[in-house]
Design a protein around this motif. Sequence first.
Motif, short mmCIF file in Angstrom:
data_model
loop_
_atom_site.label_atom_id
_atom_site.label_comp_id
_atom_site.label_asym_id
_atom_site.label_seq_id
_atom_site.Cartn_x
_atom_site.Cartn_y
_atom_site.Cartn_z
N UNK A 98 55.79 -57.83 -36.92
CA UNK A 98 55.57 -57.28 -38.26
C UNK A 98 54.73 -58.25 -39.08
N UNK A 99 53.58 -57.74 -39.52
CA UNK A 99 52.58 -58.55 -40.20
C UNK A 99 52.31 -58.01 -41.60
N UNK A 100 51.65 -58.83 -42.40
CA UNK A 100 51.22 -58.41 -43.73
C UNK A 100 49.93 -59.12 -44.09
N UNK A 101 49.02 -58.38 -44.68
CA UNK A 101 47.79 -58.97 -45.19
C UNK A 101 47.57 -58.44 -46.61
N UNK A 102 48.62 -58.49 -47.38
CA UNK A 102 48.62 -57.97 -48.73
C UNK A 102 50.06 -57.77 -49.17
N UNK A 103 50.27 -56.94 -50.17
CA UNK A 103 51.63 -56.73 -50.65
C UNK A 103 51.99 -55.25 -50.76
N UNK A 104 51.17 -54.37 -50.18
CA UNK A 104 51.47 -52.95 -50.27
C UNK A 104 50.64 -52.13 -49.31
N UNK A 105 50.79 -50.83 -49.43
CA UNK A 105 50.05 -49.92 -48.57
C UNK A 105 50.83 -49.52 -47.34
N UNK A 106 50.37 -48.50 -46.64
CA UNK A 106 51.07 -48.05 -45.43
C UNK A 106 50.97 -49.07 -44.31
N UNK A 107 51.95 -49.06 -43.45
CA UNK A 107 51.97 -49.98 -42.31
C UNK A 107 51.29 -49.31 -41.12
N UNK A 108 50.31 -50.01 -40.55
CA UNK A 108 49.50 -49.46 -39.46
C UNK A 108 50.00 -50.03 -38.13
N UNK A 109 50.16 -49.16 -37.14
CA UNK A 109 50.59 -49.59 -35.82
C UNK A 109 49.38 -49.92 -34.95
N UNK A 110 49.42 -51.10 -34.32
CA UNK A 110 48.38 -51.51 -33.37
C UNK A 110 49.08 -51.96 -32.09
N UNK A 111 48.87 -51.23 -31.02
CA UNK A 111 49.46 -51.62 -29.75
C UNK A 111 48.58 -52.71 -29.14
N UNK A 112 49.21 -53.71 -28.54
CA UNK A 112 48.45 -54.82 -27.95
C UNK A 112 48.96 -55.06 -26.53
N UNK A 113 48.06 -54.89 -25.58
CA UNK A 113 48.45 -54.99 -24.18
C UNK A 113 47.30 -55.55 -23.36
N UNK A 114 47.64 -56.18 -22.23
CA UNK A 114 46.61 -56.72 -21.34
C UNK A 114 46.01 -55.65 -20.44
N UNK A 115 46.74 -54.56 -20.23
CA UNK A 115 46.26 -53.50 -19.34
C UNK A 115 46.24 -52.18 -20.10
N UNK A 116 46.76 -51.13 -19.47
CA UNK A 116 46.76 -49.83 -20.11
C UNK A 116 47.88 -49.69 -21.13
N UNK A 117 47.68 -48.79 -22.09
CA UNK A 117 48.68 -48.62 -23.15
C UNK A 117 49.54 -47.38 -22.95
N UNK A 118 49.36 -46.66 -21.84
CA UNK A 118 49.98 -45.34 -21.68
C UNK A 118 51.50 -45.37 -21.87
N UNK A 119 52.19 -46.27 -21.20
CA UNK A 119 53.65 -46.29 -21.28
C UNK A 119 54.14 -46.74 -22.66
N UNK A 120 53.40 -47.65 -23.27
CA UNK A 120 53.77 -48.10 -24.61
C UNK A 120 53.63 -46.96 -25.62
N UNK A 121 52.53 -46.24 -25.54
CA UNK A 121 52.31 -45.14 -26.48
C UNK A 121 53.29 -44.00 -26.23
N UNK A 122 53.58 -43.73 -24.97
CA UNK A 122 54.59 -42.70 -24.67
C UNK A 122 55.94 -43.10 -25.25
N UNK A 123 56.29 -44.37 -25.10
CA UNK A 123 57.55 -44.84 -25.66
C UNK A 123 57.56 -44.76 -27.18
N UNK A 124 56.44 -45.13 -27.79
CA UNK A 124 56.35 -45.05 -29.26
C UNK A 124 56.51 -43.60 -29.73
N UNK A 125 55.87 -42.68 -29.03
CA UNK A 125 55.96 -41.27 -29.40
C UNK A 125 57.38 -40.74 -29.23
N UNK A 126 58.02 -41.13 -28.14
CA UNK A 126 59.39 -40.68 -27.90
C UNK A 126 60.38 -41.32 -28.86
#
Length: 273
Positions: free
Chosen positions: A34-62
Motif C-alpha cells: 500500500x503506497x501513497x503519493x499524495x493525500x487523496x484520490x482513488x487507489x489504483x491497483x498495479x499488479x507486479x510480477x516477473x512473469x504472466x499476471x493471469x493467475x494474479x488477476x483472476x485471483x483479484x477478480x474473484x
Amino acid sequence: MVLITDAEELGLHGADIFVNKHPWAKNVGLVLNFEARGSGGPSIMLVETNKGNANLIKGFTEANPDYPLGNSLFYSIYKMLPNDTDLTRFREDANIDGFNFAFVDDHFDYHTALDTYSRLDRNTLEHQGSYLMALLNYFSEANLSALKSIDDLVYFNVPLFKMITYPFSWILPLFILAVLVYVLLVAYGFKKRRIELKPVLRGFAAFFSAFIVSVLIGLFGWKLLLALYPQYGEILHGFTYNGHTYIAAFVCVAVAICCLVYNKVYKPKMGQV
C-alpha cells in the motif's frame, strides 16, 4: 504478516534488508503493498510480477473488491518510469509477486509538512481498506504457490461490471476486427453517400488544429505562469497548491478552442440539423 518498512526513498533499504536478511522473508508468498503519493484520490491497483499476471488477476477478480480501479495500461506506463516501490525488492530479489495499491491525488502534500494524518482523505483510506479486506480474505485461503503463470491478461475496470479481462492473445484479432469493421462502415457510408471525403478531411483538420493549438497554449501558458510566479519553481514535487484550478482553467481553454475551431470549419447547410 504486516510489514512496515522505511528508507524507501533512499533506495528501498527497509524492504531490501527484510527480503535479503530476515528469515521470515522465505515464508512470503504474496505481497499487498500500500503506497501513497499524495493525500487523496482513488487507489489504483498495479499488479507486479516477473512473469504472466493471469493467475494474479483472476485471483483479484474473484476476491471481488467493492471498487476496483486499475488497468493494464497503468502498469505498462509504470514500468517505463524510473520509479520503484518496496514491492520491487520482493519481485526482483526473491521472485515474489504482488499488488501495489497507490493514490496520487493532492500531490502537493507529498513529502511536505502538510503530509499528515489529518489531511488524509477518509474516502481514500476506506478505498485502500476495501482492497485489503477483500484480498486478505481471498488469498488467505488460496494456494499462493500456484500464483505463477506464463500467461498475461488485459484487464480494466468498468462501472457496474467491475473488472473486465481477456487474454493478451486476443489483442491482435480484436485490433484486426476493429479495423475491418471501421473500414466496412466507412465504405458503406461512401457507397450510400452518407459520408463525403471533403467534410471528413475538414473534420480531421479541425481536430488536429484544435489539438495542436491547445497543446501549445498549455506548454507556453505554463511557462508564462512560472515567469509570473517564480516561486513555483521552488516546489520540489512540481504540483502547485492551486494546481487543480490551473488544470480546470486549461481544460476550459482547450474546450473553448475546440468549439471555436469546429464552429469555423463546420458550416451546416441551410435546413440541415
